[in-house]
Design a protein around this motif. Sequence first.
Motif, PDB file in Angstrom:
ATOM      1  N   SER A   1       0.833  -1.189   0.000  1.00  0.00           N
ATOM      2  CA  SER A   1       0.000   0.000   0.000  1.00  0.00           C
ATOM      3  C   SER A   1       0.875   1.248   0.000  1.00  0.00           C
ATOM      4  CB  SER A   1      -0.922  -0.009   1.227  1.00  0.00           C
ATOM      5  OG  SER A   1      -0.142   0.035   2.408  1.00  0.00           O
ATOM      6  N   GLU A   2       0.271   2.364  -0.328  1.00  0.00           N
ATOM      7  CA  GLU A   2       1.023   3.624  -0.349  1.00  0.00           C
ATOM      8  C   GLU A   2       1.425   4.037   1.056  1.00  0.00           C
ATOM      9  OE1 GLU A   2      -0.408   6.785  -2.707  1.00  0.00           O
ATOM     10  OE2 GLU A   2      -1.299   5.507  -4.232  1.00  0.00           O
ATOM     11  N   LEU A   3       0.620   3.667   2.038  1.00  0.00           N
ATOM     12  CA  LEU A   3       1.013   3.932   3.423  1.00  0.00           C
ATOM     13  C   LEU A   3       2.280   3.186   3.774  1.00  0.00           C
ATOM     14  CD1 LEU A   3       0.566   4.860   6.364  1.00  0.00           C
ATOM     15  CD2 LEU A   3      -0.922   2.870   6.652  1.00  0.00           C
ATOM     16  N   LEU A   4       2.369   1.910   3.403  1.00  0.00           N
ATOM     17  CA  LEU A   4       3.554   1.109   3.705  1.00  0.00           C
ATOM     18  C   LEU A   4       4.773   1.630   2.962  1.00  0.00           C
ATOM     19  CD1 LEU A   4       4.751  -1.344   5.107  1.00  0.00           C
ATOM     20  CD2 LEU A   4       3.982  -2.751   3.197  1.00  0.00           C
ATOM     21  N   VAL A   5       4.613   1.996   1.704  1.00  0.00           N
ATOM     22  CA  VAL A   5       5.742   2.527   0.930  1.00  0.00           C
ATOM     23  C   VAL A   5       6.231   3.834   1.540  1.00  0.00           C
ATOM     24  CG1 VAL A   5       6.433   3.436  -1.312  1.00  0.00           C
ATOM     25  CG2 VAL A   5       5.017   1.380  -1.178  1.00  0.00           C
ATOM     26  N   SER A   6       5.300   4.689   1.958  1.00  0.00           N
ATOM     27  CA  SER A   6       5.683   5.968   2.564  1.00  0.00           C
ATOM     28  C   SER A   6       6.438   5.752   3.873  1.00  0.00           C
ATOM     29  CB  SER A   6       4.436   6.810   2.780  1.00  0.00           C
ATOM     30  OG  SER A   6       4.746   7.996   3.468  1.00  0.00           O
ATOM     31  N   LEU A   7       5.974   4.813   4.692  1.00  0.00           N
ATOM     32  CA  LEU A   7       6.650   4.556   5.959  1.00  0.00           C
ATOM     33  C   LEU A   7       8.041   3.975   5.747  1.00  0.00           C
ATOM     34  CD1 LEU A   7       3.688   3.065   8.054  1.00  0.00           C
ATOM     35  CD2 LEU A   7       4.782   5.283   8.373  1.00  0.00           C
ATOM     36  N   ASN A   8       8.189   3.054   4.816  1.00  0.00           N
ATOM     37  CA  ASN A   8       9.512   2.461   4.564  1.00  0.00           C
ATOM     38  C   ASN A   8      10.501   3.500   4.042  1.00  0.00           C
ATOM     39  OD1 ASN A   8       9.308  -0.296   5.333  1.00  0.00           O
ATOM     40  ND2 ASN A   8       8.019  -0.699   3.559  1.00  0.00           N
ATOM     41  N   ARG A   9      10.038   4.367   3.190  1.00  0.00           N
ATOM     42  CA  ARG A   9      10.937   5.411   2.680  1.00  0.00           C
ATOM     43  C   ARG A   9      11.348   6.374   3.783  1.00  0.00           C
ATOM     44  NH1 ARG A   9       7.949   6.971  -3.088  1.00  0.00           N
ATOM     45  NH2 ARG A   9       8.511   5.036  -4.187  1.00  0.00           N
ATOM     46  N   LEU A  10      10.414   6.716   4.644  1.00  0.00           N
ATOM     47  CA  LEU A  10      10.741   7.612   5.747  1.00  0.00           C
ATOM     48  C   LEU A  10      11.752   6.977   6.699  1.00  0.00           C
ATOM     49  CD1 LEU A  10      10.246  10.230   7.311  1.00  0.00           C
ATOM     50  CD2 LEU A  10       8.274   9.132   8.386  1.00  0.00           C
ATOM     51  N   LEU A  11      11.592   5.688   7.010  1.00  0.00           N
ATOM     52  CA  LEU A  11      12.535   5.007   7.899  1.00  0.00           C
ATOM     53  C   LEU A  11      13.912   4.875   7.253  1.00  0.00           C
ATOM     54  CD1 LEU A  11      10.189   2.240   9.343  1.00  0.00           C
ATOM     55  CD2 LEU A  11      11.032   4.267  10.516  1.00  0.00           C
ATOM     56  N   GLU A  12      13.946   4.666   5.963  1.00  0.00           N
ATOM     57  CA  GLU A  12      15.248   4.577   5.284  1.00  0.00           C
ATOM     58  C   GLU A  12      15.986   5.912   5.330  1.00  0.00           C
ATOM     59  OE1 GLU A  12      14.634   3.142   1.365  1.00  0.00           O
ATOM     60  OE2 GLU A  12      14.217   1.076   1.999  1.00  0.00           O
ATOM     61  N   ARG A  13      15.260   7.004   5.116  1.00  0.00           N
ATOM     62  CA  ARG A  13      15.904   8.324   5.208  1.00  0.00           C
ATOM     63  C   ARG A  13      16.339   8.607   6.643  1.00  0.00           C
ATOM     64  NH1 ARG A  13      11.396  10.044   2.171  1.00  0.00           N
ATOM     65  NH2 ARG A  13      10.652  11.219   3.971  1.00  0.00           N
ATOM     66  N   CYS A  14      15.553   8.133   7.599  1.00  0.00           N
ATOM     67  CA  CYS A  14      15.876   8.415   8.999  1.00  0.00           C
ATOM     68  C   CYS A  14      17.093   7.619   9.467  1.00  0.00           C
ATOM     69  CB  CYS A  14      14.662   8.098   9.870  1.00  0.00           C
ATOM     70  SG  CYS A  14      14.913   8.306  11.639  1.00  0.00           S
ATOM     71  N   LEU A  15      17.205   6.354   9.058  1.00  0.00           N
ATOM     72  CA  LEU A  15      18.260   5.476   9.581  1.00  0.00           C
ATOM     73  C   LEU A  15      19.440   5.318   8.629  1.00  0.00           C
ATOM     74  CD1 LEU A  15      15.977   2.672  11.099  1.00  0.00           C
ATOM     75  CD2 LEU A  15      17.068   4.562  12.291  1.00  0.00           C
ATOM     76  N   ARG A  16      19.193   5.275   7.339  1.00  0.00           N
ATOM     77  CA  ARG A  16      20.294   5.054   6.399  1.00  0.00           C
ATOM     78  C   ARG A  16      20.901   6.369   5.921  1.00  0.00           C
ATOM     79  NH1 ARG A  16      18.473   2.242   1.149  1.00  0.00           N
ATOM     80  NH2 ARG A  16      18.376   0.397   2.484  1.00  0.00           N
TER      81      ARG A  16
END
Length: 459
Positions: free
Chosen positions: A117-132
Amino acid sequence: MTRARSPSFARLSARHPHGAAMKATPLSNCERRFLLRAIQEKKRLDGRQCYDYRNIRISFGADRGCCIVELGRTRVLAQVSCELVAPKPSRPTEGVLFFNLELSPMAAPGLEPGRQSELLVSLNRLLERCLRDSKCIETESLCVVAGEKVWQIRLDMHLLNHDGNITDAASIAGIVALCHFRRPDVSVQGEEVTVYTPEERDPVPLSIHHMPICVSFAFFHQGTYLLVDPTEREERVMDGLLVIAMNKHHEICTIQSSGVVMLLPDQILRCSKITAVKVAEITELIQKALENDQKARKEGGKFGFAESIPNQRITAFKMESAAVDTNDVEEQAGEIIAKADPPSEVPVVHTPGTAQIGEGIESSWGDLEESEKEEAAEEEGESEAAAFECVKVETEDTSTLKETKSDEPIVVSDSEEEEVVILEPQELPRKTRTQASSKQENPSKKAFNKRRRKKRTSR
């Protein structure tokens, strides 16, 4: 004025603030108005203030790199694993980081399984920017042989229960799991790479420079009202969402704004100041939890999910056992009785037909034999009355018999079975009756006749 708006999220927020693929039950108009009215009065359903966070609870599993973070009733499970892989051609001396967040109907009925879902894609991208992208993990320390073998660190997060603010709970769970994880130690001799087990060599922690943590802000009434750490119901009625990732050094790692709200620069600066305070508190809580777990593992104490659950949740009626000394029970009982005050006199109400306890008069329930005698006397009185009526009726019958003709036989019946007795006129008994009168006998008269028949047979 700065217009902070994500077009993609604005297109989806008309149906649900979380994005597509959500089939949650919509709020009624009354409930929506109630929530908005409470926010205008600076009140929240759970009793928090506008800038308060929900309680954060961190528990670790038996294995390294496994933890559960509870943000109120939102729960996220995080697990870190590693393996040796070939590096990327563009970065031969750096390790690989992989982050994945899973949403399932187990957390909320509105989440659909088996699709991105777009919610899941948005959350994964946000976590990648935050941690990676924030470079919180030193990727060069994960290199074993340049261009050939590097460590791939995989962080898997699973949403166990959804009650709003998934972003903050997932970011806290991810950084806690990475700080808690230990990778195996390795040694390189020529072209041979040896990976040691935890029994042979102590595992090595990851090289983490800082801990970025996300803080979410929900805006209502076009940015007029602001709430920190929104719940699931508050997210449904919000106009926009602002997420700021920051570390304890007041360094902003990433900012993401979504929704259909216009934010002023002063509002963003105000949110950044609130984020700095919240991040410092959460970072201190994380470090304290890691220290307590490390201390328990070194001392050989109890640790793991099963040990972190309070006893009240497993056995609600469990009580701690206490030793009782029964050696001097009789002496202690005697002393207590001697010191006790004499019992006060209890007033006794002498009422007929009631039982008396303690001192009182004789039972007034009545003697059983006397009651039987009274019943027998009543029966005798009834029988005498019945006999009197029978005698009266029979005397009347005899007067009628005198008027009958002497030539006609008289039929006398003593019962309803039509027992007919033919008598001669000269042998008429003193007490006879006609067949018509026998049919009109009352029950008492029938009983009297039966007694007469028994007496005759006995004679």
